[in-house]
Design an enzyme around this catalytic site. Structure first.
Site, PDB file in Angstrom:
ATOM      1  N   GLU A   1       0.868  -1.165   0.000  1.00  0.00           N
ATOM      2  CA  GLU A   1       0.000   0.000   0.000  1.00  0.00           C
ATOM      3  C   GLU A   1       0.915   1.228   0.000  1.00  0.00           C
ATOM      4  OE1 GLU A   1      -2.783   0.355   3.275  1.00  0.00           O
ATOM      5  OE2 GLU A   1      -3.478   2.291   2.501  1.00  0.00           O
TER       6      GLU A   1
ATOM      7  N   ARG B   1       5.678 -13.013   9.475  1.00  0.00           N
ATOM      8  CA  ARG B   1       6.304 -11.744   9.124  1.00  0.00           C
ATOM      9  C   ARG B   1       7.662 -11.625   9.805  1.00  0.00           C
ATOM     10  NH1 ARG B   1       2.502  -8.126   9.186  1.00  0.00           N
ATOM     11  NH2 ARG B   1       3.769  -6.291   9.380  1.00  0.00           N
TER      12      ARG B   1
ATOM     13  N   LYS C   1       4.328   0.734  10.143  1.00  0.00           N
ATOM     14  CA  LYS C   1       4.391   1.926   9.302  1.00  0.00           C
ATOM     15  C   LYS C   1       3.877   3.156  10.052  1.00  0.00           C
ATOM     16  CE  LYS C   1       3.101  -0.033   5.067  1.00  0.00           C
ATOM     17  NZ  LYS C   1       2.429   0.103   3.779  1.00  0.00           N
TER      18      LYS C   1
HETATM   19  P1  ATP Z   1      -0.193  -1.758   6.828  1.00  0.00           P
HETATM   20  O1  ATP Z   1      -1.018  -2.727   6.024  1.00  0.00           O
HETATM   21  O2  ATP Z   1      -0.423  -1.800   8.280  1.00  0.00           O
HETATM   22  O3  ATP Z   1      -0.147  -0.376   6.269  1.00  0.00           O
HETATM   23  P2  ATP Z   1       1.992  -3.406   5.982  1.00  0.00           P
HETATM   24  O4  ATP Z   1       3.371  -3.393   6.543  1.00  0.00           O
HETATM   25  O5  ATP Z   1       1.206  -4.650   5.979  1.00  0.00           O
HETATM   26  O6  ATP Z   1       1.281  -2.248   6.730  1.00  0.00           O
HETATM   27  P3  ATP Z   1       1.666  -3.317   3.123  1.00  0.00           P
HETATM   28  O7  ATP Z   1       2.026  -2.231   2.201  1.00  0.00           O
HETATM   29  O8  ATP Z   1       0.275  -3.768   3.168  1.00  0.00           O
HETATM   30  O9  ATP Z   1       2.111  -2.826   4.539  1.00  0.00           O
HETATM   31  O10 ATP Z   1       2.633  -4.549   2.883  1.00  0.00           O
HETATM   32  C1  ATP Z   1       2.897  -5.054   1.613  1.00  0.00           C
HETATM   33  C2  ATP Z   1       3.262  -6.493   1.718  1.00  0.00           C
HETATM   34  O11 ATP Z   1       4.397  -6.678   2.547  1.00  0.00           O
HETATM   35  C3  ATP Z   1       2.145  -7.326   2.303  1.00  0.00           C
HETATM   36  O12 ATP Z   1       1.979  -8.462   1.491  1.00  0.00           O
HETATM   37  C4  ATP Z   1       2.626  -7.697   3.669  1.00  0.00           C
HETATM   38  O13 ATP Z   1       2.164  -8.962   4.043  1.00  0.00           O
HETATM   39  C5  ATP Z   1       4.146  -7.686   3.504  1.00  0.00           C
HETATM   40  N1  ATP Z   1       4.786  -7.340   4.760  1.00  0.00           N
HETATM   41  C6  ATP Z   1       4.565  -6.249   5.507  1.00  0.00           C
HETATM   42  N2  ATP Z   1       5.293  -6.272   6.633  1.00  0.00           N
HETATM   43  C7  ATP Z   1       6.009  -7.416   6.607  1.00  0.00           C
HETATM   44  C8  ATP Z   1       6.960  -8.023   7.489  1.00  0.00           C
HETATM   45  N3  ATP Z   1       7.316  -7.448   8.646  1.00  0.00           N
HETATM   46  N4  ATP Z   1       7.488  -9.207   7.130  1.00  0.00           N
HETATM   47  C9  ATP Z   1       7.141  -9.784   5.972  1.00  0.00           C
HETATM   48  N5  ATP Z   1       6.257  -9.279   5.106  1.00  0.00           N
HETATM   49  C10 ATP Z   1       5.692  -8.105   5.404  1.00  0.00           C
END
Ligand code: ATP
Ligand code: MG
Length: 562
Positions: A37, A263, A273
């Site tokens: 995102e 994760r 974030k």
């Molecule tokens: P949010 O959704 O809370 O804004 P997010 O870290 O999930 O934060 P996204 O942009 O949705 O952000 O993440 C993009 C991709 O990265 C998703 O598929 C998510 O599962 C993966 N991702 C995010 N954080 C991690 C992490 N700490 N370890 C592994 N994969 C991650």
């Protein structure tokens, strides 16, 4: 990523894919995606996901998509889109022509939503937010059906179209899936799938005032793109029935398989974030690319290479269990990588003057120094040697403790690549602090070896006081004082646990050659650590070096070889 380790190593995801391929599922294709995102910069957790998705596609000769999941107009921005593209590219994942935006599917998603209404699998609901929550029930109690649940299809269709047309205020209505208010899975209790939001979107402008919610949008995005394996983090496991429900309810021709993995969490830092954004907005760091941040851009500016990040992601592996990775492992991977590629230089961080009394005034000799003992191709360079030098304060002791093998009155040491010198006396200030050390040198030991075979126990680094260049060294340390920032009790501010000493700035003296390096150049300051010429602020006139990581190789081992 020419030969990514991920491609070679099997894990539980490759086992699933192998089984799918064995039965001819998906026509033998493998298509993965990274769906960020655009509401922040990427961090090392995202890097893990990129390595996994891209590496998996490579392993099966498949296709990798970069898709911006931009369904929430209020938090997203093109600045983030651009930084994400830069970071994904830098990490080595090549999406070729497969870059997509969820917002490009808004028309399609809207059609799907109407279709769900027509199939009597969705309805427009006007419960207030509080009512919505109250009707939802909780883990022990089933939910209650909304009085709007049996609204006639035609009426819901009409309301939904008027939601789209902008007739209603934010929050007046939502479109909900009609699933099961008694489901033990809270996500299945008639979740909202479209909401009214009068907000401009960074790509679609004011075309829409209704936006799809994540669970509805995500499975459709995957399906429309023909993703075969939708790899996401464990917290989405409980959303999987909903993911499948939408695709089945709409008879979508492509039904990707969602697979969850643990994760990446890293100690002494945060991966949220929201928190990272707060640190930036409140100027607790200098920006998203502050070298203390766990962001990809921060790590890059600190001097970390994509190879080191990929190696780290590979070593932690792909699992189903949430855990905490140790930043020390990341540091190890960084050292391993930089050891091979960083040219060595001498730099004195905490200077003490050395005067060689028997060395001719005004003379300059150029000493041959090896650029990188790990890389014979890297060759040698010339380091100027003069009568007055800087050495590290810590390499001198007026009254040496036991086993101190460096400089002390009456003791002889090797100045790396130069001469053996013996300390003859010290100069002190009024308070009794040593401000300069006098030595004599043995001209026969040029290059650092004695023809008579005599040995010295200590080898120290130095720079010419006359020729050295003063540089700003930024010494970074952990961002937080506590290992698990997530475990800070509720009600306590995580910001109170920021490490006040995460950045120390010192002036160091370096070989003159260092001023001329390009911004972004990675070097090793011998015996001190790996540094990187700052990509934004380093220049020949004002050299700035970021400490990437401290050195842990045993200096003794290196010194013993000379
Ligand atoms: P949010 O959704 O809370 O804004 P997010 O870290 O999930 O934060 P996204 O942009 O949705 O952000 O993440 C993009 C991709 O990265 C998703 O598929 C998510 O599962 C993966 N991702 C995010 N954080 C991690 C992490 N700490 N370890 C592994 N994969 C991650
Ligand atoms: Mg997310």
């Amino acid at each position: 990523m020419e030969t990514p380790e991920e491609v070679k190593k099997s894990n539980f995801i490759t086992e699933i894919i192998d089984a799918d391929l064995a039965v001819g599922k998906n026509g033998g294709k493998v298509v993965t995606r990274f769906p960020p995102e655009p509401n922040g910069y990427l961090h090392i957790g995202h890097a893990k996901s990129i390595c996994l998705n891209y590496g998996t596609a490579l392993r099966y000769n498949g296709t990798f998509h970069l898709r911006f999941d931009d369904t929430n107009p209020t938090k997203e921005d093109t600045e983030y889109v651009e930084s994400i593209m830069e970071d994904v590219k830098w990490l080595g994942a090549d999406w070729k022509d497969k870059m997509f935006f969820a917002s490009d599917y808004f028309d399609k998603m809207y059609e799907c939503a109407e279709e769900l209404i027509r199939r009597d699998k969705a309805y427009v609901c006007n419960l207030t937010e509080e009512e919505f929550k109250a009707y939802k029930g909780n883990l022990t109690e089933p939910g209650k059906e909304s009085p709007n649940r049996n609204r006639p299809v035609e009426e819901s269709l009409d309301l939904f179209r008027r939601m789209k047309a902008g007739e209603f205020e934010d929050g007046a209505y939502v479109l909900r899936a009609k699933i099961d208010m008694a489901s033990p899975n809270m996500h299945m209790r008639d979740p909202a799938i479209y909401r009214i939001r009068h907000a401009s979107h960074h790509r679609t402008g004011d075309k829409w005032c209704i936006y799809p919610l994540y669970d509805f949008a995500h499975c459709l995005e995957d399906s429309v793109e023909g993703i075969t394996h939708s790899i996401c983090t464990l917290e989405f496991e409980i959303h999987r029935p909903l993911y499948d429900w939408f695709l089945d309810a709409l008879d979508m021709p492509c039904h990707p398989q969602q697979i969850e993995f643990a994760r990446l969490n890293l100690n002494y830092t945060v991966m949220s974030k929201r928190k990272l954004l707060e640190l930036v907005k409140e100027n607790r760091v200098s920006g998203w690319d502050d070298p203390r941040m766990p962001t990809v851009s921060g790590l890059r500016r600190r001097g970390v290479t994509p190879e080191a990040i990929r190696d780290f992601c590979d070593r932690i592996g792909v699992t189903k269990f949430d855990g905490m990775s140790d930043i020390a492992l990341l540091e190890y991977c960084i050292r391993e990588d930089l050891n091979k590629r960083a040219a060595r230089f001498m730099a004195v961080m905490d200077p003490l003057k050395v005067i060689i009394d028997n060395y001719p005034e005004g003379q300059v000799e150029y000493m041959d120094a090896i650029n990188n003992p790990e890389d014979p191709e890297a060759g040698t360079r010339q380091v100027p040697f003069t009568k007055e030098l800087w050495i590290e304060k810590s390499d001198f002791m007026e009254v040496p403790v036991n086993k101190f093998h460096r400089l002390a009155p009456g003791k002889e040491v090797r100045l790396r690549y130069a001469y053996f010198v013996t300390c003859t006396s010290v100069e002190k200030d009024a308070e009794g602090n040593v401000i300069a050390v006098h030595c004599t040198y043995d001209p026969a030991t040029k290059g650092g070896n004695a023809p008579d075979g005599r040995k010295v126990k200590g080898t120290i680094h130095w720079v010419s006081a006359e020729k050295a260049v003063a540089a700003e060294a930024r010494l970074y340390d952990r961002l937080f004082l506590v290992e698990d920032v997530g475990a800070i009790p509720e009600g306590e501010d995580y910001r109170n646990y920021l490490n006040p000493e995460s950045l120390k700035t010192v002036t160091c003296y370096t070989e003159p050659a260092l001023a001329a390096v390009e911004p972004g150049t990675k070097v090793q300051f011998e015996r001190t650590g790996y540094f990187c010429a700052d990509s934004k602020e380093h220049s020949a006139g004002k050299p700035v070096f970021n400490r990437t990581v401290q050195l842990k190789d045993s200096w003794q081992k290196i010194a013993a070889k000379n």
